[in-house]
Design a protein around this motif. Sequence first.
Motif, PDB file in Angstrom:
ATOM      1  N   GLU A   1       0.838  -1.210   0.000  1.00  0.00           N
ATOM      2  CA  GLU A   1       0.000   0.000   0.000  1.00  0.00           C
ATOM      3  C   GLU A   1       0.867   1.251   0.000  1.00  0.00           C
ATOM      4  OE1 GLU A   1      -3.940  -0.311   2.389  1.00  0.00           O
ATOM      5  OE2 GLU A   1      -2.567  -1.750   3.247  1.00  0.00           O
TER       6      GLU A   1
ATOM      7  N   CYS B   1       2.243   1.844  -3.404  1.00  0.00           N
ATOM      8  CA  CYS B   1       1.150   2.263  -4.295  1.00  0.00           C
ATOM      9  C   CYS B   1       0.719   3.715  -4.064  1.00  0.00           C
ATOM     10  CB  CYS B   1      -0.073   1.374  -4.096  1.00  0.00           C
ATOM     11  SG  CYS B   1       0.103  -0.249  -4.825  1.00  0.00           S
ATOM     12  N   PHE B   2       1.072   4.274  -2.911  1.00  0.00           N
ATOM     13  CA  PHE B   2       0.543   5.585  -2.505  1.00  0.00           C
ATOM     14  C   PHE B   2       0.682   6.646  -3.613  1.00  0.00           C
ATOM     15  CE2 PHE B   2       1.132   9.772  -0.542  1.00  0.00           C
ATOM     16  CZ  PHE B   2      -0.042   9.885   0.185  1.00  0.00           C
TER      17      PHE B   2
ATOM     18  N   LEU C   1      -1.410   5.821  -6.853  1.00  0.00           N
ATOM     19  CA  LEU C   1      -2.851   6.089  -6.723  1.00  0.00           C
ATOM     20  C   LEU C   1      -3.108   7.593  -6.751  1.00  0.00           C
ATOM     21  CD1 LEU C   1      -3.680   3.456  -3.950  1.00  0.00           C
ATOM     22  CD2 LEU C   1      -4.339   3.340  -6.346  1.00  0.00           C
TER      23      LEU C   1
ATOM     24  N   PRO D   1      -6.355   0.767  -9.037  1.00  0.00           N
ATOM     25  CA  PRO D   1      -5.734  -0.091  -8.015  1.00  0.00           C
ATOM     26  C   PRO D   1      -4.933  -1.262  -8.593  1.00  0.00           C
ATOM     27  CG  PRO D   1      -7.991   0.403  -7.425  1.00  0.00           C
ATOM     28  CD  PRO D   1      -7.794   0.946  -8.790  1.00  0.00           C
TER      29      PRO D   1
ATOM     30  N   ALA E   1      -1.743   0.028 -10.287  1.00  0.00           N
ATOM     31  CA  ALA E   1      -0.837   0.532  -9.243  1.00  0.00           C
ATOM     32  C   ALA E   1      -0.166  -0.630  -8.523  1.00  0.00           C
ATOM     33  CB  ALA E   1      -1.617   1.392  -8.252  1.00  0.00           C
ATOM     34  N   ALA E   2      -0.964  -1.660  -8.189  1.00  0.00           N
ATOM     35  CA  ALA E   2      -0.402  -2.812  -7.464  1.00  0.00           C
ATOM     36  C   ALA E   2       0.632  -3.539  -8.326  1.00  0.00           C
ATOM     37  CB  ALA E   2      -1.523  -3.759  -7.054  1.00  0.00           C
TER      38      ALA E   2
END
Lengths: 238, 239
Positions: free
Chosen positions: B99, B102-103, B106, B112, B115-116
């Motif tokens: 996460e 990914c910050f 995003l 999502p 990004a992942a």
Amino acid sequence: MHHVVLERWSRGSSAIHRRDPRAKIAPLLMFLIVLATAHSSLPALAAALFLLLCAALVWARLPLAGAVIRAGIILPFTLVFAAICWLGGDPARGLSLLLKSYLSALAVLLVVSTTPLPVLLRGLEMTGVPRFLLMVAQFLYRYLFVISEEAQHMRIAAASRGGSRSRLRFRAAAGALAVLFARSYGRAEEIHRAMLARGFTGHFRTLGALRFRGTDAGFAVIASLAPALVRVAVERFV
Amino acid sequence: MTQPLIEVHNLRFRYEDGTAALNGVDFRLEAGETVALLGANGSGKTTFVMHLNGLLKGEGSIRVCGMPMEKPNIQAIRGKVGLVFQDSESQLFMPTVLEDVCFGLLNRGLGPEEAAERARAALDTVGMAAAASRAPYHLSAGEKKRVAIAGILAMEPEILVLDEPTTFLDPPGQRALGDLLARLPQAKILVTHDIAFAQAICGRAVFFQNGTIAGEGPVEDIVIHFGWSFALERSKSGI
């Protein structure tokens, strides 16, 4: 630290762990309402609800004794008010306060111990809890470690310089608290800069959405009804 | 002549308490370069790099990849300049490693899943793919630094700025970081006191003194010119 243990527990794989967080938040709210509004036969109801929570803890494959003891963390706060009630000639109210606060803490602990915090926060967000409050909770949880480590370093530094006399120790602790606050403030500024540096514009975006399945709905209904049925049964038969 | 990635002219900055931190800095960074910023504590190095990402705003002109440092360009510039902070603890604020990486993606508007995917690729680049679901506070200092770098690499910046990258790292961690940085194709700016690290990684050094650039050139020349080597001082004093 408590939240280290809880986090480890929350990564389990029991049937309760696998449920959508919203399927646990709804029964928790129901449990708290049932408990908070109970007046008659409270000791018997408290015992029955305690057994209900214990059954859920066992089902979630959590260490029963550990969870029961950890929920006692609430007691030092409520004992004070219970003592005031007892001294004021209303021991029943004092006992009610103790029982309700302890059972509430145990119920919250059950949900927190079966739901990883990021998932729980996402669930709360999807049930309409203000995002700002959740951000505060998330950051508090994340940096509790860092701040407690800093406090630990300062305590060791004070002890290594002979801070053993109680009055001096109290003054040193007061000063350390101020320094800790200033450092936490500085840390918050740095985190904000790090967020801006990666394009933060004020809105938190998260990965993936939650899926509320039929089993979650079934669990939510049964788990929400359970404390209400227990109360009805206790009030009818006790 | 190709356009420099970063072009700074006569940059001045004063903090709110009146401290003059930068007193007219001129700087250029060419594509593919790795530059060390050396100088004493408080000489203005960190204040300077904060300007390259638009986190501080001083007087003078800054152009990043041809874009002037102005409000409409700030988000685009932040996508070009990846800033890795000295204390990774401040940079890793999300509940899990994935996460956190990914910050930035995003924030840039990626979905999502995309990004992942990019975050996992960035974690793989820094050798931290296995830590994707772990909480950042369970990582060692070296691992935190790698994840912080992954968070920046995932955004595919053209310039990497690292503030004291070897702080909190043990020698094997420093070596691993050096190897990683040497592999990355981006232009890099390293704020550091670690001369050996700068010599191993950087082709050029810039020496800050009292908020200005007092000299620049090959790392070894700058170190000798400003007497900035611990080993050199020891040999001089005959210890």
